[in-house]
Design a protein around this motif. Sequence first.
Motif, PDB file in Angstrom:
ATOM      1  N   PRO A   1      16.104   5.920  -4.540  1.00  0.00           N
ATOM      2  CA  PRO A   1      14.841   6.102  -5.274  1.00  0.00           C
ATOM      3  C   PRO A   1      14.297   4.765  -5.779  1.00  0.00           C
ATOM      4  N   ILE A   2      12.981   4.657  -5.837  1.00  0.00           N
ATOM      5  CA  ILE A   2      12.331   3.483  -6.404  1.00  0.00           C
ATOM      6  C   ILE A   2      12.551   3.488  -7.916  1.00  0.00           C
ATOM      7  N   LYS A   3      12.904   2.332  -8.455  1.00  0.00           N
ATOM      8  CA  LYS A   3      13.272   2.247  -9.867  1.00  0.00           C
ATOM      9  C   LYS A   3      12.045   2.004 -10.758  1.00  0.00           C
ATOM     10  N   ILE A   4      11.248   3.042 -10.907  1.00  0.00           N
ATOM     11  CA  ILE A   4      10.096   2.939 -11.808  1.00  0.00           C
ATOM     12  C   ILE A   4       9.969   4.239 -12.597  1.00  0.00           C
ATOM     13  N   GLU A   5       9.467   4.119 -13.807  1.00  0.00           N
ATOM     14  CA  GLU A   5       9.221   5.286 -14.652  1.00  0.00           C
ATOM     15  C   GLU A   5       7.747   5.593 -14.775  1.00  0.00           C
ATOM     16  N   GLN A   6       6.905   4.657 -14.335  1.00  0.00           N
ATOM     17  CA  GLN A   6       5.467   4.889 -14.310  1.00  0.00           C
ATOM     18  C   GLN A   6       4.878   4.194 -13.082  1.00  0.00           C
ATOM     19  N   ALA A   7       3.708   4.614 -12.679  1.00  0.00           N
ATOM     20  CA  ALA A   7       3.081   4.082 -11.467  1.00  0.00           C
ATOM     21  C   ALA A   7       2.963   2.557 -11.546  1.00  0.00           C
ATOM     22  N   LYS A   8       3.132   1.918 -10.385  1.00  0.00           N
ATOM     23  CA  LYS A   8       3.125   0.451 -10.330  1.00  0.00           C
ATOM     24  C   LYS A   8       2.417   0.002  -9.061  1.00  0.00           C
ATOM     25  N   ILE A   9       1.624  -1.053  -9.191  1.00  0.00           N
ATOM     26  CA  ILE A   9       0.914  -1.630  -8.058  1.00  0.00           C
ATOM     27  C   ILE A   9       1.832  -2.618  -7.323  1.00  0.00           C
ATOM     28  N   PHE A  10       1.826  -2.533  -5.985  1.00  0.00           N
ATOM     29  CA  PHE A  10       2.615  -3.463  -5.177  1.00  0.00           C
ATOM     30  C   PHE A  10       1.742  -3.935  -4.017  1.00  0.00           C
ATOM     31  N   THR A  11       1.682  -5.242  -3.813  1.00  0.00           N
ATOM     32  CA  THR A  11       0.814  -5.824  -2.791  1.00  0.00           C
ATOM     33  C   THR A  11       1.631  -6.452  -1.667  1.00  0.00           C
ATOM     34  N   ILE A  12       1.229  -6.182  -0.430  1.00  0.00           N
ATOM     35  CA  ILE A  12       1.786  -6.837   0.752  1.00  0.00           C
ATOM     36  C   ILE A  12       0.721  -7.787   1.285  1.00  0.00           C
ATOM     37  N   GLU A  13       1.005  -9.067   1.223  1.00  0.00           N
ATOM     38  CA  GLU A  13       0.060 -10.050   1.721  1.00  0.00           C
ATOM     39  C   GLU A  13       0.054 -10.044   3.250  1.00  0.00           C
ATOM     40  N   SER A  14      -1.079 -10.433   3.820  1.00  0.00           N
ATOM     41  CA  SER A  14      -1.200 -10.489   5.274  1.00  0.00           C
ATOM     42  C   SER A  14      -0.154 -11.445   5.855  1.00  0.00           C
ATOM     43  N   GLY A  15       0.506 -11.028   6.910  1.00  0.00           N
ATOM     44  CA  GLY A  15       1.504 -11.866   7.565  1.00  0.00           C
ATOM     45  C   GLY A  15       2.905 -11.735   7.006  1.00  0.00           C
ATOM     46  N   THR A  16       3.110 -10.896   6.001  1.00  0.00           N
ATOM     47  CA  THR A  16       4.436 -10.724   5.396  1.00  0.00           C
ATOM     48  C   THR A  16       5.331  -9.907   6.331  1.00  0.00           C
ATOM     49  N   SER A  17       6.526 -10.412   6.620  1.00  0.00           N
ATOM     50  CA  SER A  17       7.450  -9.730   7.522  1.00  0.00           C
ATOM     51  C   SER A  17       8.084  -8.518   6.841  1.00  0.00           C
ATOM     52  N   PHE A  18       8.704  -7.664   7.672  1.00  0.00           N
ATOM     53  CA  PHE A  18       9.375  -6.475   7.153  1.00  0.00           C
ATOM     54  C   PHE A  18      10.503  -6.858   6.194  1.00  0.00           C
ATOM     55  N   ASN A  19      11.324  -7.821   6.613  1.00  0.00           N
ATOM     56  CA  ASN A  19      12.439  -8.238   5.753  1.00  0.00           C
ATOM     57  C   ASN A  19      11.939  -8.856   4.450  1.00  0.00           C
ATOM     58  N   ARG A  20      10.818  -9.565   4.514  1.00  0.00           N
ATOM     59  CA  ARG A  20      10.259 -10.170   3.308  1.00  0.00           C
ATOM     60  C   ARG A  20       9.750  -9.088   2.356  1.00  0.00           C
TER      61      ARG A  20
END
Length: 338
Positions: free
Chosen positions: A34-53
């Motif tokens: 499970p994702i470790k959050i208790e409230q909604a959180k914004i997460f950004t994937i920048e262009s060109g970011t690899s899967f492992n990154r």
Amino acid sequence: MIKKITLFLLLVVALAAAGYFYVAKQVQHYVDQPIKIEQAKIFTIESGTSFNRVLANLTKADLIETSDMVQFVRRFHPELTQLRAGTYLLEPGLDLKQVLMQFKQGREHQFAITFVEGSTFKEWREILQVSPYLEHELMGLSEAEIAELVGLPHQKLEGLLLAETYHYTFGASDLDIIKRAAAKLQAVLDEHWEKRQANLPLKTSYEALILASIIEKETAVESERERVAAVFINRLNKRMRLQTDPTVIYGMGDKYDGNIRKKDLRTPTPYNTYTIFGLPPTPIAMPGEASIAAALNPEDSNYLYFVASGKGGHVFSKTLAEHNRAVQAYLKQLRSNK
């Protein structure tokens, strides 16, 4: 001898199979965490970011636990590896697999920005400047320069943008939203202009916007809009000054401190309808569709005056004597409320 070799090979295969199933189980345990959050959180994937990154960034943000099995996720779950850049909303209760599927499908979070009816372009710029995840292309530009970028033939944008809620995703710009608001306003205006009453004292649809903006500032009571519109239409037809306080306030600009004094009513500005005849040169606010509709299809009545009732609405009058009595009643109501 052959029997020993066969047994050895079977042992190797058994060990390999056991190892395979162990790794598969550990990888599954990793992606099911499970994702470790208790409230909604914004997460950004920048262009060109690899899967492992992306996985590393999730770990760095303390959203997931790391594992030695990270290197095997590609092999056991190739369907999770093609992720799209964007800004996503992670919610409590999701596991890592669900989050990665969200990234894969590009289900970006829709941000919302709301402009209320009756607001001004100055207020719009202030709202846009503090809106999150929005590219700021309007910084440093004058209102006339912005109007040119939007493709509008006016120096001012007041009244030319439809006030409502707009949704956008990461990477959108403030100019994008202004263009959308301008297009929506034009569509609404064209629709109601085509259905307007005959013989209105309005030469152009832009004049209709000016009147609609005054109606918007004068009343927030839905049932009064057409009657307020009728008052102003009747006054225009009779060549009477509109004498509406919101135009005075707009013309005062930054000098307005929350009060209108008699000297303000007598001080000429291009917008002071106590000193000019007809409409001011531009709208004074962003009207909503209801006010545009009212301006172009006012109530059929002979009212020439209105004043606040002190109870949330207005009292409408056909003669100056009636109006003066209504004003006195309003002042009496104010005194009784103190």
